[in-house]
Write a protein that holds these residues in place. Structure first.
Motif, mmCIF file in Angstrom:
data_model
loop_
_atom_site.group_PDB
_atom_site.id
_atom_site.type_symbol
_atom_site.label_atom_id
_atom_site.label_comp_id
_atom_site.label_asym_id
_atom_site.label_seq_id
_atom_site.Cartn_x
_atom_site.Cartn_y
_atom_site.Cartn_z
ATOM 1 N N GLN A 175 0.997 -1.155 0.136
ATOM 2 C CA GLN A 175 0.009 -0.195 0.042
ATOM 3 C C GLN A 175 0.806 1.114 0.094
ATOM 4 O O GLN A 175 0.729 2.279 -0.803
ATOM 5 C CB GLN A 175 -0.958 0.206 1.179
ATOM 6 N N LYS A 176 1.689 1.189 0.651
ATOM 7 C CA LYS A 176 2.732 2.274 0.960
ATOM 8 C C LYS A 176 3.447 2.553 -0.297
ATOM 9 O O LYS A 176 3.726 3.768 -0.763
ATOM 10 C CB LYS A 176 3.770 2.024 1.927
ATOM 11 N N LEU A 177 3.963 1.798 -1.025
ATOM 12 C CA LEU A 177 4.877 1.842 -2.326
ATOM 13 C C LEU A 177 3.895 2.194 -3.276
ATOM 14 O O LEU A 177 4.108 3.323 -4.083
ATOM 15 C CB LEU A 177 5.305 0.415 -2.709
ATOM 16 N N SER A 178 2.632 1.681 -3.293
ATOM 17 C CA SER A 178 1.680 2.188 -4.378
ATOM 18 C C SER A 178 1.187 3.587 -3.996
ATOM 19 O O SER A 178 1.432 4.411 -5.299
ATOM 20 C CB SER A 178 0.398 1.291 -4.211
ATOM 21 N N GLN A 179 1.108 3.850 -3.034
ATOM 22 C CA GLN A 179 0.747 5.345 -2.582
ATOM 23 C C GLN A 179 1.984 6.175 -2.936
ATOM 24 O O GLN A 179 1.872 7.564 -3.644
ATOM 25 C CB GLN A 179 0.299 5.691 -1.272
ATOM 26 N N ALA A 180 3.351 5.800 -2.753
ATOM 27 C CA ALA A 180 4.319 6.700 -3.242
ATOM 28 C C ALA A 180 4.517 6.818 -4.516
ATOM 29 O O ALA A 180 4.644 8.018 -5.051
ATOM 30 C CB ALA A 180 5.664 5.957 -2.552
ATOM 31 N N ILE A 181 4.352 5.884 -5.420
ATOM 32 C CA ILE A 181 4.383 5.832 -6.932
ATOM 33 C C ILE A 181 3.373 6.811 -7.629
ATOM 34 O O ILE A 181 3.506 7.493 -8.360
ATOM 35 C CB ILE A 181 4.375 4.542 -7.481
ATOM 36 N N LYS A 182 2.282 6.568 -7.074
ATOM 37 C CA LYS A 182 1.040 7.327 -7.387
ATOM 38 C C LYS A 182 1.385 8.927 -7.310
ATOM 39 O O LYS A 182 0.629 9.650 -7.976
ATOM 40 C CB LYS A 182 -0.352 6.666 -7.263
ATOM 41 N N ALA A 183 2.138 9.184 -6.199
ATOM 42 C CA ALA A 183 2.178 10.672 -5.971
ATOM 43 C C ALA A 183 3.325 11.037 -6.605
ATOM 44 O O ALA A 183 3.875 12.388 -6.525
ATOM 45 C CB ALA A 183 2.541 10.606 -4.435
ATOM 46 N N MET A 184 3.814 10.405 -7.626
ATOM 47 C CA MET A 184 5.245 10.944 -8.433
ATOM 48 C C MET A 184 4.549 11.514 -9.344
ATOM 49 O O MET A 184 3.510 11.385 -10.012
ATOM 50 C CB MET A 184 5.961 9.585 -8.822
ATOM 51 N N PRO A 185 5.438 12.379 -10.282
ATOM 52 C CA PRO A 185 4.874 13.188 -11.559
ATOM 53 C C PRO A 185 4.514 12.006 -12.479
ATOM 54 O O PRO A 185 5.023 10.699 -12.684
ATOM 55 C CB PRO A 185 6.093 13.851 -12.067
ATOM 56 N N PRO A 186 3.489 12.200 -13.162
ATOM 57 C CA PRO A 186 2.800 11.270 -14.261
ATOM 58 C C PRO A 186 3.656 10.406 -14.959
ATOM 59 O O PRO A 186 3.903 9.433 -15.246
ATOM 60 C CB PRO A 186 1.603 11.942 -14.868
ATOM 61 N N GLU A 187 4.779 11.463 -15.507
ATOM 62 C CA GLU A 187 5.554 10.985 -16.586
ATOM 63 C C GLU A 187 6.631 9.688 -15.781
ATOM 64 O O GLU A 187 7.376 9.031 -16.443
ATOM 65 C CB GLU A 187 6.576 11.859 -17.186
ATOM 66 N N LEU A 188 6.868 9.900 -14.633
ATOM 67 C CA LEU A 188 7.793 8.970 -13.764
ATOM 68 C C LEU A 188 7.142 7.667 -13.203
ATOM 69 O O LEU A 188 7.662 6.757 -12.964
ATOM 70 C CB LEU A 188 8.405 9.732 -12.942
ATOM 71 N N GLN A 189 5.735 8.092 -12.929
ATOM 72 C CA GLN A 189 5.063 6.705 -12.477
ATOM 73 C C GLN A 189 5.152 5.562 -13.592
ATOM 74 O O GLN A 189 5.291 4.424 -12.860
ATOM 75 C CB GLN A 189 3.592 7.228 -12.259
ATOM 76 N N SER A 190 5.033 5.837 -14.892
ATOM 77 C CA SER A 190 4.990 4.840 -15.669
ATOM 78 C C SER A 190 6.437 4.145 -15.834
ATOM 79 O O SER A 190 6.724 3.195 -16.411
ATOM 80 C CB SER A 190 4.259 5.404 -17.027
ATOM 81 N N GLN A 191 7.419 4.790 -15.142
ATOM 82 C CA GLN A 191 8.678 4.402 -15.343
ATOM 83 C C GLN A 191 9.220 3.651 -14.120
ATOM 84 O O GLN A 191 10.491 3.376 -13.893
ATOM 85 C CB GLN A 191 9.692 5.608 -15.666
#
Length: 206
Positions: free
Chosen positions: A87-103
């Motif tokens: 859950q924590k990892l998912s939330q951290a990634i979703k809070a990243m800039p959109p262009e970095l989330q997919s990376q």
């Protein structure tokens, strides 16, 4: 995820090998203020594995080249550490800039192949984020991968209902786009601290 696990399960999730590794790394490197996680660059091997994905297909580390990858060992019947971490990892990634989330990609490796079929693993990781890659393999393969990153896992004796606990590390290993080990994320890091580290790493070699 109801389970009948020993009351002392939480107390031995952090196994000696990973604790010793963390202490050694801390002693060698000191506190690096540029990262919230532990800097393990040059101290662990690059990302390499050949495991089974949630569709029954073979997945290798090279299939995910070019992405920041977070490797976490666990199991779907885990009562606390695994769901909290994912859950924590998912939330951290979703809070990243959109262009970095997919990376940025989370790899959840189940060390409980007897119960965690590809289908069960798929349902589990999809609950947290459909982009999480669920992986497993036979026990020798899993032990070899765990040994590669200086950790291990173990099984308790089943209870009368056939339930058993699985001990495993709570650490998350972070690899850069080239597959080099870069960070060890501890359970006490906040979502925002993880987010900051992931953004810095993604931008470092983008």
């Amino acid at each position: 995820m109801n389970s009948h696990f020993p009351a002392n399960f939480r107390s031995w999730l952090n196994l000696p090998l990973i604790l010793i590794a963390t202490i050694v790394l801390s002693g060698c490197l000191g506190e690096d203020s540029s990262w919230h996680g532990k800097d393990i660059q040059g101290l662990m091997p690059e990302l390499a594995f050949e495991l089974t994905g949630t569709s029954g297909e073979t997945v290798t580390a090279s299939d995910l080249d070019g992405q920041i990858r977070l490797l976490f060992f666990g199991f779907t019947s885990c009562p606390d550490v695994c769901p909290t971490t994912l859950q924590k990892l998912s939330q951290a990634i979703k809070a990243m800039p959109p262009e970095l989330q997919s990376q940025t990609q989370t790899l959840f490796v189940s060390v409980d192949p007897q119960r965690d079929t590809p289908e069960r693993l798929a349902r589990y990781v999809d609950f947290f984020d459909k982009r999480i890659v669920g992986l497993t393999g036979n026990e020798p393969e899993l032990r070899e991968l765990a040994k590669r990153y200086r950790t291990t896992f173990g099984y308790d004796e089943p209870d009368a209902d056939g339930n058993y606990a699985v001990s495993h590390s709570s650490a998350v290993y972070v690899f850069d786009r080239d597959g080099k080990a870069r960070l060890l994320l501890r359970p006490d890091l906040s979502t925002d601290e993880i987010r900051q580290d992931l953004i810095a790493l993604a931008r470092e070699n983008s």
